[in-house]
Design a protein around this motif. Sequence first.
Motif, PDB file in Angstrom:
ATOM      1  N   GLU A  41       0.315   4.660  -4.902  1.00  0.00           N
ATOM      2  CA  GLU A  41      -1.098   4.958  -4.702  1.00  0.00           C
ATOM      3  C   GLU A  41      -1.751   3.868  -3.856  1.00  0.00           C
ATOM      4  O   GLU A  41      -1.475   2.680  -4.045  1.00  0.00           O
ATOM      5  CB  GLU A  41      -1.833   5.039  -6.045  1.00  0.00           C
ATOM      6  N   PRO A  42      -2.625   4.235  -2.912  1.00  0.00           N
ATOM      7  CA  PRO A  42      -3.347   3.210  -2.136  1.00  0.00           C
ATOM      8  C   PRO A  42      -4.239   2.378  -3.044  1.00  0.00           C
ATOM      9  O   PRO A  42      -4.694   2.842  -4.088  1.00  0.00           O
ATOM     10  CB  PRO A  42      -4.191   4.045  -1.158  1.00  0.00           C
ATOM     11  N   ASP A  43      -4.474   1.159  -2.644  1.00  0.00           N
ATOM     12  CA  ASP A  43      -5.383   0.277  -3.371  1.00  0.00           C
ATOM     13  C   ASP A  43      -6.800   0.614  -2.925  1.00  0.00           C
ATOM     14  O   ASP A  43      -7.270   0.147  -1.891  1.00  0.00           O
ATOM     15  CB  ASP A  43      -5.060  -1.188  -3.070  1.00  0.00           C
ATOM     16  N   ARG A  44      -7.484   1.458  -3.676  1.00  0.00           N
ATOM     17  CA  ARG A  44      -8.830   1.908  -3.308  1.00  0.00           C
ATOM     18  C   ARG A  44      -9.862   0.929  -3.862  1.00  0.00           C
ATOM     19  O   ARG A  44     -10.305   1.038  -5.000  1.00  0.00           O
ATOM     20  CB  ARG A  44      -9.073   3.324  -3.829  1.00  0.00           C
ATOM     21  N   ARG A 102     -13.205  -0.688  -4.758  1.00  0.00           N
ATOM     22  CA  ARG A 102     -14.502  -0.091  -5.044  1.00  0.00           C
ATOM     23  C   ARG A 102     -15.639  -1.105  -4.985  1.00  0.00           C
ATOM     24  O   ARG A 102     -16.794  -0.747  -5.130  1.00  0.00           O
ATOM     25  CB  ARG A 102     -14.474   0.576  -6.421  1.00  0.00           C
ATOM     26  N   TYR A 131     -12.287   7.962  11.532  1.00  0.00           N
ATOM     27  CA  TYR A 131     -12.838   7.584  10.226  1.00  0.00           C
ATOM     28  C   TYR A 131     -13.819   6.429  10.394  1.00  0.00           C
ATOM     29  O   TYR A 131     -14.926   6.438   9.834  1.00  0.00           O
ATOM     30  CB  TYR A 131     -11.707   7.184   9.280  1.00  0.00           C
TER      31      TYR A 131
END
Length: 205
Positions: free
Chosen positions: A84-87, A89, A150
Amino acid sequence: MSLRHAVLGLLAERSASGYDLMKLFETSLANVWPATQSQVYGELGKLAASGLLTVSAEGPRGRKEYAITDQGVAELRHWLTETEPDRIRRSETLLRVFFLGVLTRVEATVYLGLEADRAAAGHIALEELEAAVEWGDDALSVYGRLALEYGLRLTAMQEEWARWAVERVQRVESGGDAGPASASPGNGPSVASPGDASTFREITG
């Protein structure tokens, strides 16, 4: 994401020397995952030692060209499909917005105006990058342009939001120009002036 996967990803497209990789970073990944020359060269050595890269050619003055190995491709695919990507926040910019009520309305609008200017400058830089890159049909061009789009949309949104926020603060019912931002929009400027910006930096710096 990590630097090792950035290097593997660039070399999955074609073999390259450390110098070539730095040029690719500058025109493709600098706005996503920046890296210094020492970091890139250090990572190349680590990846070669672990069997994920191989030295495919050597030239004068110690120049080495690196190519990704089957093991390296497998590692890249594993990272892309099974992790999983390191999202992240956290946003210090928005954290400060929560507490702009501590400042006067003028100070709050100056802060937001500076954020709008920063986003606008970032958007222009990305537009200049888009115009400077020789785009092709290769995978790095196709998907790199998606990432660039993006950034273009994000900076456009950030500028629009910050300018909207300036207007919003100014429309709040006010009891005076010198009150907190949450209670005193007053009749100040709709955008930050150079004088306001320097004053704000002195206050917060």
